[in-house]
Design a protein around this motif. Structure first.
Motif, mmCIF file in Angstrom:
data_model
loop_
_atom_site.group_PDB
_atom_site.id
_atom_site.type_symbol
_atom_site.label_atom_id
_atom_site.label_comp_id
_atom_site.label_asym_id
_atom_site.label_seq_id
_atom_site.Cartn_x
_atom_site.Cartn_y
_atom_site.Cartn_z
ATOM 1 N N THR A 63 -36.581 -37.307 137.415
ATOM 2 C CA THR A 63 -37.001 -38.021 136.198
ATOM 3 C C THR A 63 -35.920 -39.014 135.773
ATOM 4 N N PHE A 64 -34.671 -38.592 135.844
ATOM 5 C CA PHE A 64 -33.555 -39.455 135.471
ATOM 6 C C PHE A 64 -33.371 -40.597 136.469
ATOM 7 N N PHE A 65 -33.531 -40.295 137.768
ATOM 8 C CA PHE A 65 -33.276 -41.272 138.831
ATOM 9 C C PHE A 65 -34.415 -41.170 139.850
ATOM 10 N N PRO A 66 -35.452 -42.007 139.710
ATOM 11 C CA PRO A 66 -36.660 -41.865 140.547
ATOM 12 C C PRO A 66 -36.412 -41.905 142.051
ATOM 13 N N ASN A 67 -35.309 -42.510 142.491
ATOM 14 C CA ASN A 67 -35.027 -42.583 143.930
ATOM 15 C C ASN A 67 -34.323 -41.335 144.466
ATOM 16 N N TYR A 68 -34.112 -40.352 143.619
ATOM 17 C CA TYR A 68 -33.450 -39.111 144.036
ATOM 18 C C TYR A 68 -34.258 -38.429 145.145
ATOM 19 N N LYS A 69 -33.634 -38.202 146.267
ATOM 20 C CA LYS A 69 -34.244 -37.560 147.441
ATOM 21 C C LYS A 69 -35.491 -38.297 147.935
ATOM 22 N N ALA A 70 -35.559 -39.604 147.675
ATOM 23 C CA ALA A 70 -36.773 -40.362 147.995
ATOM 24 C C ALA A 70 -37.050 -40.426 149.493
ATOM 25 N N ASN A 71 -36.012 -40.411 150.307
ATOM 26 C CA ASN A 71 -36.221 -40.565 151.750
ATOM 27 C C ASN A 71 -36.421 -39.251 152.488
ATOM 28 N N ARG A 72 -36.350 -38.149 151.772
ATOM 29 C CA ARG A 72 -36.463 -36.864 152.482
ATOM 30 C C ARG A 72 -37.828 -36.685 153.157
ATOM 31 N N LYS A 73 -38.880 -37.124 152.475
ATOM 32 C CA LYS A 73 -40.209 -36.968 153.076
ATOM 33 C C LYS A 73 -40.324 -37.801 154.351
ATOM 34 N N ASN A 74 -39.809 -39.048 154.322
ATOM 35 C CA ASN A 74 -39.855 -39.885 155.514
ATOM 36 C C ASN A 74 -39.093 -39.245 156.672
ATOM 37 N N ASN A 75 -37.934 -38.703 156.380
ATOM 38 C CA ASN A 75 -37.137 -38.058 157.421
ATOM 39 C C ASN A 75 -37.843 -36.825 157.971
#
Length: 293
Positions: A63-75
């Motif tokens: 919520t604070f930082f929307p890009n937090y862990k954003a690439n984990r799903k792609n990886n």
């Protein structure tokens, strides 16, 4: 015990053996329970009861930082491991632990396992006290996880960390203040937190790369308090990273929910359901070691 980290690190160790493994509930169940058993047996006399720390839903950091862990799903989509199967098995075993085992299982909305462990480390330092001869202080607190982020919690004198995969204690190599500051400067690529010289979207915008940080600069920056950066363009990124990586920044309302859940579920735990659980799941080897749970 850091529930997901223990399970996933065990799976990854199996994958290093070569070939492709089928992730199912019996496999994950055996790995998790065997790790809990081995570490409880090893450390119970010195550290007492097991607490299982789990990830909740809708992390406050996201919520604070929307890009937090954003690439984990792609990886994960690129991985040969079936992550949907793994997470489904993790949830199944987590619910079984809640129902059948004598351990508090803590999962709280908006909190990650890191938040649970950090909050309980702080709370027990002030509240879970006992007498030691003429002394009076907090009971020993052991974090069972290989996640190096937990090193910062050794600022509390009653806290230690054990890596169950490498089978060794994790010790800070420098002062805790320097550990946290360096983490703030470098960010955390695995969690999608950029270094403090880089923009919020550096990991999610195609073609963008982090700005380089050199070791000699890190050495110089660590000599000064973070406050020397106030008024510079980098200050907002320092504040961003501080909130994301410094575990003392867990919001007060999330901390309160964690402590309330811990106090609610730690009472009245018993071992009476263990035998029926092992029989139901045909775990004859575990039955032979039931006294170690």
């Amino acid at each position: 015990m850091d529930y997901s980290q223990i399970a996933i690190s065990n799976i990854m160790m199996e994958l290093k053996g070569g070939g492709k493994i089928e992730v199912d509930v019996p496999l994950v169940r055996h790995m998790i329970l065997n790790t809990i058993r081995a570490n409880r047996f090893k450390f119970f006399n010195d550290y007492g009861n097991v607490v299982i720390a789990c990830d909740g839903q809708k992390y406050w950091r996201k919520t604070f930082f929307p890009n937090y862990k954003a690439n984990r799903k792609n990886n994960r989509d690129k991985s040969s491991l079936n992550w949907d199967q793994l997470f489904g098995a993790l949830n199944t075993v987590k619910e079984e632990l809640k129902e059948y085992f004598p351990y508090p299982v803590i999962d709280v909305d908006r909190a990650e396992a890191d938040d649970v462990i950090a909050t309980l480390a702080e709370w027990t330092f002030e509240n879970d006290l006992d007498s030691y001869g003429l002394d009076y202080g907090p009971q020993p607190f052991l974090i069972v996880s290989g996640d190096h982020d937990f090193v910062q919690l050794q600022k509390y004198p009653h806290v230690q960390q054990w890596n169950p995969v490498k089978k060794k204690f994790v010790r800070p190599e420098q002062s805790i203040d320097r550990v946290i500051k360096e983490h703030i400067f470098r960010g955390d690529t695995g969690d999608g937190v950029p270094n403090f010289l880089s923009d919020d979207d550096v990991f999610v915008t195609e073609g963008k790369r982090q700005k380089s940080i050199f070791e000699k600069d890190i050495v110089n920056w660590l000599q000064e308090p973070l406050s020397v950066w106030k008024g510079t363009p980098q200050w907002k990124n320092i504040e961003r990273n501080q909130k994301l990586v410094d575990l003392s920044f867990v919001p007060d309302d999330v901390k309160a929910d964690i402590v309330n859940k811990y106090q609610e579920v730690k009472a009245g735990r018993d071992r009476s359901k263990l035998m029926s659980y092992f029989m139901k799941n045909k775990m004859s080897v575990m039955m032979q070691h039931i006294g170690e749970f």
